[in-house]
Design an enzyme around this catalytic site. Structure first.
Site, mmCIF file in Angstrom:
data_model
loop_
_atom_site.group_PDB
_atom_site.id
_atom_site.type_symbol
_atom_site.label_atom_id
_atom_site.label_comp_id
_atom_site.label_asym_id
_atom_site.label_seq_id
_atom_site.Cartn_x
_atom_site.Cartn_y
_atom_site.Cartn_z
ATOM 1 N N GLN A 220 0.832 -1.215 0.000
ATOM 2 C CA GLN A 220 0.000 0.000 0.000
ATOM 3 C C GLN A 220 0.861 1.257 0.000
ATOM 4 O OE1 GLN A 220 -2.987 0.031 3.052
ATOM 5 N NE2 GLN A 220 -4.175 -1.577 2.058
ATOM 6 N N GLU B 180 16.372 31.411 -11.521
ATOM 7 C CA GLU B 180 15.161 32.006 -12.099
ATOM 8 C C GLU B 180 14.133 32.346 -11.028
ATOM 9 O OE1 GLU B 180 14.451 33.262 -14.725
ATOM 10 O OE2 GLU B 180 16.019 32.595 -16.085
ATOM 11 N N PHE C 237 8.888 41.735 0.047
ATOM 12 C CA PHE C 237 10.289 41.338 -0.153
ATOM 13 C C PHE C 237 11.178 41.991 0.892
ATOM 14 C CE2 PHE C 237 8.518 40.529 -4.365
ATOM 15 C CZ PHE C 237 8.993 39.247 -4.565
HETATM 16 P P1 TGC Z 1 9.686 45.527 -9.246
HETATM 17 O O1 TGC Z 1 9.527 46.947 -8.772
HETATM 18 O O2 TGC Z 1 8.702 44.523 -8.804
HETATM 19 O O3 TGC Z 1 9.719 45.513 -10.845
HETATM 20 C C1 TGC Z 1 10.499 46.430 -11.605
HETATM 21 C C2 TGC Z 1 9.810 46.586 -12.962
HETATM 22 O O4 TGC Z 1 9.816 45.316 -13.650
HETATM 23 C C3 TGC Z 1 8.474 44.840 -13.867
HETATM 24 N N1 TGC Z 1 8.502 43.393 -13.615
HETATM 25 C C4 TGC Z 1 8.406 42.471 -14.582
HETATM 26 N N2 TGC Z 1 8.218 42.583 -15.902
HETATM 27 C C5 TGC Z 1 8.175 41.436 -16.625
HETATM 28 N N3 TGC Z 1 8.325 40.210 -16.073
HETATM 29 C C6 TGC Z 1 8.538 40.071 -14.754
HETATM 30 N N4 TGC Z 1 8.706 38.848 -14.228
HETATM 31 C C7 TGC Z 1 8.576 41.229 -13.940
HETATM 32 N N5 TGC Z 1 8.769 41.450 -12.614
HETATM 33 C C8 TGC Z 1 8.711 42.777 -12.434
HETATM 34 C C9 TGC Z 1 7.624 45.606 -12.875
HETATM 35 O O5 TGC Z 1 6.291 45.705 -13.335
HETATM 36 C C10 TGC Z 1 8.335 46.949 -12.847
HETATM 37 O O6 TGC Z 1 8.001 47.628 -14.037
HETATM 38 P P2 TGC Z 1 7.895 49.234 -14.084
HETATM 39 O O7 TGC Z 1 7.546 49.538 -15.486
HETATM 40 O O8 TGC Z 1 6.808 49.590 -13.081
HETATM 41 O O9 TGC Z 1 9.230 49.774 -13.666
HETATM 42 O O10 TGC Z 1 11.180 45.106 -8.914
HETATM 43 P P3 TGC Z 1 11.865 44.666 -7.555
HETATM 44 O O11 TGC Z 1 13.246 45.216 -7.561
HETATM 45 O O12 TGC Z 1 10.974 44.979 -6.386
HETATM 46 O O13 TGC Z 1 12.002 43.095 -7.739
HETATM 47 C C11 TGC Z 1 10.967 42.217 -7.711
HETATM 48 C C12 TGC Z 1 11.466 40.750 -7.735
HETATM 49 C C13 TGC Z 1 12.010 40.323 -6.394
HETATM 50 C C14 TGC Z 1 10.231 39.921 -8.085
HETATM 51 C C15 TGC Z 1 12.550 40.558 -8.816
HETATM 52 O O14 TGC Z 1 13.682 41.249 -8.497
HETATM 53 C C16 TGC Z 1 12.903 39.102 -9.035
HETATM 54 O O15 TGC Z 1 12.249 38.438 -9.842
HETATM 55 N N6 TGC Z 1 13.975 38.555 -8.367
HETATM 56 C C17 TGC Z 1 14.497 37.227 -8.667
HETATM 57 C C18 TGC Z 1 15.713 37.349 -9.557
HETATM 58 C C19 TGC Z 1 15.865 36.198 -10.490
HETATM 59 O O16 TGC Z 1 14.962 35.421 -10.735
HETATM 60 N N7 TGC Z 1 17.023 36.081 -11.101
HETATM 61 C C20 TGC Z 1 17.261 35.122 -12.127
HETATM 62 C C21 TGC Z 1 18.574 35.390 -12.820
HETATM 63 S S1 TGC Z 1 18.720 34.550 -14.363
HETATM 64 C C22 TGC Z 1 18.845 32.939 -13.990
HETATM 65 O O17 TGC Z 1 18.721 32.504 -12.915
HETATM 66 C C23 TGC Z 1 19.097 32.070 -15.147
HETATM 67 S S2 TGC Z 1 19.177 30.400 -14.808
HETATM 68 C C24 TGC Z 1 18.989 29.872 -16.360
HETATM 69 C C25 TGC Z 1 19.211 28.456 -16.632
HETATM 70 O O18 TGC Z 1 20.377 27.963 -16.558
HETATM 71 O O19 TGC Z 1 18.228 27.798 -17.053
HETATM 72 P P1 FAD Z 2 19.998 34.913 -2.425
HETATM 73 O O1 FAD Z 2 19.269 35.927 -3.217
HETATM 74 O O2 FAD Z 2 21.131 35.373 -1.575
HETATM 75 O O3 FAD Z 2 18.958 34.126 -1.519
HETATM 76 C C1 FAD Z 2 19.334 33.404 -0.347
HETATM 77 C C2 FAD Z 2 18.077 32.918 0.362
HETATM 78 O O4 FAD Z 2 17.297 34.043 0.795
HETATM 79 C C3 FAD Z 2 17.151 32.081 -0.548
HETATM 80 O O5 FAD Z 2 16.636 30.997 0.172
HETATM 81 C C4 FAD Z 2 16.030 33.059 -0.880
HETATM 82 O O6 FAD Z 2 14.795 32.409 -1.169
HETATM 83 C C5 FAD Z 2 15.942 33.844 0.408
HETATM 84 N N1 FAD Z 2 15.318 35.163 0.219
HETATM 85 C C6 FAD Z 2 15.587 36.084 -0.713
HETATM 86 N N2 FAD Z 2 14.817 37.180 -0.572
HETATM 87 C C7 FAD Z 2 14.024 36.943 0.497
HETATM 88 C C8 FAD Z 2 13.005 37.678 1.155
HETATM 89 N N3 FAD Z 2 12.649 38.897 0.759
HETATM 90 N N4 FAD Z 2 12.391 37.109 2.214
HETATM 91 C C9 FAD Z 2 12.754 35.855 2.637
HETATM 92 N N5 FAD Z 2 13.716 35.123 2.061
HETATM 93 C C10 FAD Z 2 14.334 35.656 1.002
HETATM 94 N N6 FAD Z 2 21.878 34.043 -12.806
HETATM 95 C C11 FAD Z 2 22.015 34.753 -13.969
HETATM 96 O O7 FAD Z 2 21.918 35.983 -13.980
HETATM 97 N N7 FAD Z 2 22.269 34.111 -15.143
HETATM 98 C C12 FAD Z 2 22.408 32.756 -15.218
HETATM 99 O O8 FAD Z 2 22.617 32.208 -16.301
HETATM 100 C C13 FAD Z 2 22.289 31.990 -14.022
HETATM 101 N N8 FAD Z 2 22.482 30.640 -14.036
HETATM 102 C C14 FAD Z 2 22.522 29.956 -12.850
HETATM 103 C C15 FAD Z 2 22.889 28.596 -12.833
HETATM 104 C C16 FAD Z 2 22.984 27.907 -11.635
HETATM 105 C C17 FAD Z 2 23.412 26.480 -11.631
HETATM 106 C C18 FAD Z 2 22.638 28.549 -10.422
HETATM 107 C C19 FAD Z 2 22.688 27.810 -9.121
HETATM 108 C C20 FAD Z 2 22.261 29.869 -10.423
HETATM 109 C C21 FAD Z 2 22.218 30.604 -11.625
HETATM 110 N N9 FAD Z 2 21.918 31.976 -11.646
HETATM 111 C C22 FAD Z 2 22.018 32.700 -12.815
HETATM 112 C C23 FAD Z 2 21.726 32.685 -10.396
HETATM 113 C C24 FAD Z 2 20.347 32.484 -9.777
HETATM 114 O O9 FAD Z 2 19.386 33.219 -10.460
HETATM 115 C C25 FAD Z 2 20.451 32.926 -8.299
HETATM 116 O O10 FAD Z 2 21.208 31.921 -7.639
HETATM 117 C C26 FAD Z 2 19.100 33.076 -7.658
HETATM 118 O O11 FAD Z 2 18.396 34.163 -8.230
HETATM 119 C C27 FAD Z 2 19.213 33.309 -6.138
HETATM 120 O O12 FAD Z 2 20.174 34.278 -5.842
HETATM 121 P P2 FAD Z 2 21.320 33.965 -4.739
HETATM 122 O O13 FAD Z 2 21.948 32.667 -5.132
HETATM 123 O O14 FAD Z 2 22.199 35.141 -4.653
HETATM 124 O O15 FAD Z 2 20.524 33.747 -3.394
#
Ligand code: TGC
Ligand code: FAD
Length: 388
Positions: A284, A368, A388
């Site tokens: 199960q 992401e 945030f």
């Molecule tokens: P915030 O004030 O909320 O937004 C600033 C401006 O951006 C607009 N916006 C978006 N537009 C399109 N898509 C989205 N997902 C958007 N999110 C926000 C928003 O409307 C605003 O526009 P405007 O015209 O009013 O200026 O910005 P904030 O600084 O408070 O940040 C919000 C937050 C925390 C959600 C954002 O910073 C965030 O998403 N943080 C996470 C960062 C992240 O995901 N990094 C990824 C890096 S790349 C990566 O990881 C690649 S891995 C790839 C792989 O190997 O597959």
């Molecule tokens: P941090 O932002 O330091 O977060 C640390 C912890 O704090 C997490 O648990 C998070 O959830 C928590 N936290 C954050 N904010 C808050 C809040 N407000 N309240 C409570 N908890 C919170 N980035 C790119 O730009 N390009 C790439 O191609 C890319 N490729 C990647 C590939 C790999 C294999 C990895 C591991 C990462 C990659 N990244 C890339 C980076 C990735 O987007 C970041 O690792 C991710 O966005 C988190 O950022 P950080 O690692 O600095 O963690």
């Protein structure tokens, strides 16, 4: 299975796909079965991205597949999702390569670039002749890209770029990096070419996750960048964040493939593993665990398909993508971990896929936007308050 239901597609989501979408799914599935899965175990063990797959994904039209023109396939969003799902059934590292090239490099050049930039980069990237990477994250905190320190200043007709980026997929194999920096004129995107003096990419070694993917750091020391390499259509954080929406969408589909690979493995294993005189599939608790995996995969598939249809209507909200990225990554992670456990000691061996997927998914749930970031994006939508 006791009926003709497909345990990896219990609600027959396949029947909701158009003929073209089924063809894309089946073509990529064949490629993954024949060319990807046989390579991935060794690639993961060797901490090596199999670069020969770049040409093969290009030949199948999988790079920049959503873009119309510029030698790209011009497929719809559901097809892009299916591509991600089938590739990640092989390994998250290959799906990462395709996500970055398509959603994070070709997408911003297409959406925000000049015609000259599009002509120069998009066909070459679609053909796999040029590889891109996307530099947004910095070492002091990737979740908060608004705090980025990398900056650029105008100097005559050029810009001078200083700073660094961390955790960048494709860093050391990229011909061009789309790098985001603050300037006196807002946030701008720069196409930094690999040979530009002052630009260096360094591989991050010893990862226990996404070992079949290249991850590195980027350094910019007074890199001189011509105005022709600046994306003219971006001046706020909205630019890079809009690219994340595209990549997060693909990941919401991709992780379903990883989860399916894990369920497929344990469905076979539990039939064959005899303990206390019966296959463990007859107990199960194992059946409940398999049923739970099936429930989570089915939910994730329905979410992804609905999201894709909304995207193809042009009505997608980033919050909807966040909910799917959060739900589907969590589901895949839980499934991979439980599949690892069901395999017992064998589950820690690379001979079985769950531990590789489980380790990869630790990155996928973090990059992401971490799970917390996506929960807070949904929370903000519900309450109107940013926590945030
Ligand atoms: P915030 O004030 O909320 O937004 C600033 C401006 O951006 C607009 N916006 C978006 N537009 C399109 N898509 C989205 N997902 C958007 N999110 C926000 C928003 O409307 C605003 O526009 P405007 O015209 O009013 O200026 O910005 P904030 O600084 O408070 O940040 C919000 C937050 C925390 C959600 C954002 O910073 C965030 O998403 N943080 C996470 C960062 C992240 O995901 N990094 C990824 C890096 S790349 C990566 O990881 C690649 S891995 C790839 C792989 O190997 O597959
Ligand atoms: P941090 O932002 O330091 O977060 C640390 C912890 O704090 C997490 O648990 C998070 O959830 C928590 N936290 C954050 N904010 C808050 C809040 N407000 N309240 C409570 N908890 C919170 N980035 C790119 O730009 N390009 C790439 O191609 C890319 N490729 C990647 C590939 C790999 C294999 C990895 C591991 C990462 C990659 N990244 C890339 C980076 C990735 O987007 C970041 O690792 C991710 O966005 C988190 O950022 P950080 O690692 O600095 O963690």
């Amino acid at each position: 299975m006791s009926s003709n239901l497909d345990p990896l597609d219990l609600y027959d989501v396949r029947s909701e796909l158009s003929d073209d979408e089924v063809m894309v799914k089946e073509t990529v599935a064949r490629f993954v079965d024949d060319k990807v899965i046989p390579l991935m175990r060794e690639a993961f063990e060797k901490h090596d991205f199999p670069r020969e797959l770049i040409q093969e994904t290009a030949a199948l039209g999988l790079l920049g597949s959503s873009i119309d023109g510029y030698d790209c396939a011009g497929l719809n969003s559901v097809s892009y999702g299916l591509i991600c799902q089938e590739l990640e059934r092989g390994d998250s590292g290959l799906r990462s390569f395709v996500s970055v090239q398509s959603s994070l490099v070709m997408y911003p050049i297409h959406a925000y670039g000049s015609e000259e930039q599009k002509q120069r980069w998009l066909p070459a990237m679609a053909r796999g002749e040029a590889v891109g990477c996307f530099g947004l994250t910095e070492a002091h905190g990737g979740s908060d890209p608004g705090s980025m320190k990398t900056h650029a200043k105008r100097d005559g007709d050029d810009w001078i770029l200083n700073g660094s980026k961390m955790w960048i997929t494709n860093a050391t194999i990229a011909d061009a990096a789309v790098v985001w920096a603050t300037t006196d004129e807002g946030v701008k995107g720069f196409i930094v070419e690999k040979d530009m003096p002052g630009f260096e990419a360094q591989e991050i070694e010893n990862k226990f996750s996404l070992r079949a993917s290249v991850t590195g750091a980027l350094f910019f020391d007074n890199v001189r960048i011509p105005e022709a390499n600046v994306l003219p259509g971006v001046s706020t954080l909205r630019g890079p964040l809009s690219c994340l929406t595209q990549a997060r969408y693909g990941i919401s589909w991709g992780v379903i493939g990883a989860a399916q690979a894990c369920l497929d493995e344990v469905l076979k294993y539990t039939q064959d593993r005899v303990l206390f005189g019966r296959p463990i599939a007859n107990t199960q608790s194992i059946q409940i665990r398999l049923a739970e995996m099936c429930r989570q995969i089915t939910t994730a598939q329905l979410l992804a398909l609905r999201l894709g249809r909304i995207k193809d209507k042009g009505e997608l909200s980033p919050t909807q993508v966040s909910l799917a990225k959060w739900n589907n990554c969590r589901a895949a992670m839980d499934i991979a971990r439980d599949a690892r456990d069901i395999l017992g000691g064998a589950g820690i061996s690379a001979e079985y896929v769950p531990i590789r997927h489980m380790l990869n998914l630790e990155s996928v749930i973090t990059y992401e936007g971490t799970e917390t970031v996506h929960q807070l994006i949904v929370g903000k939508e519900l309450t109107g308050v940013s926590a945030f």
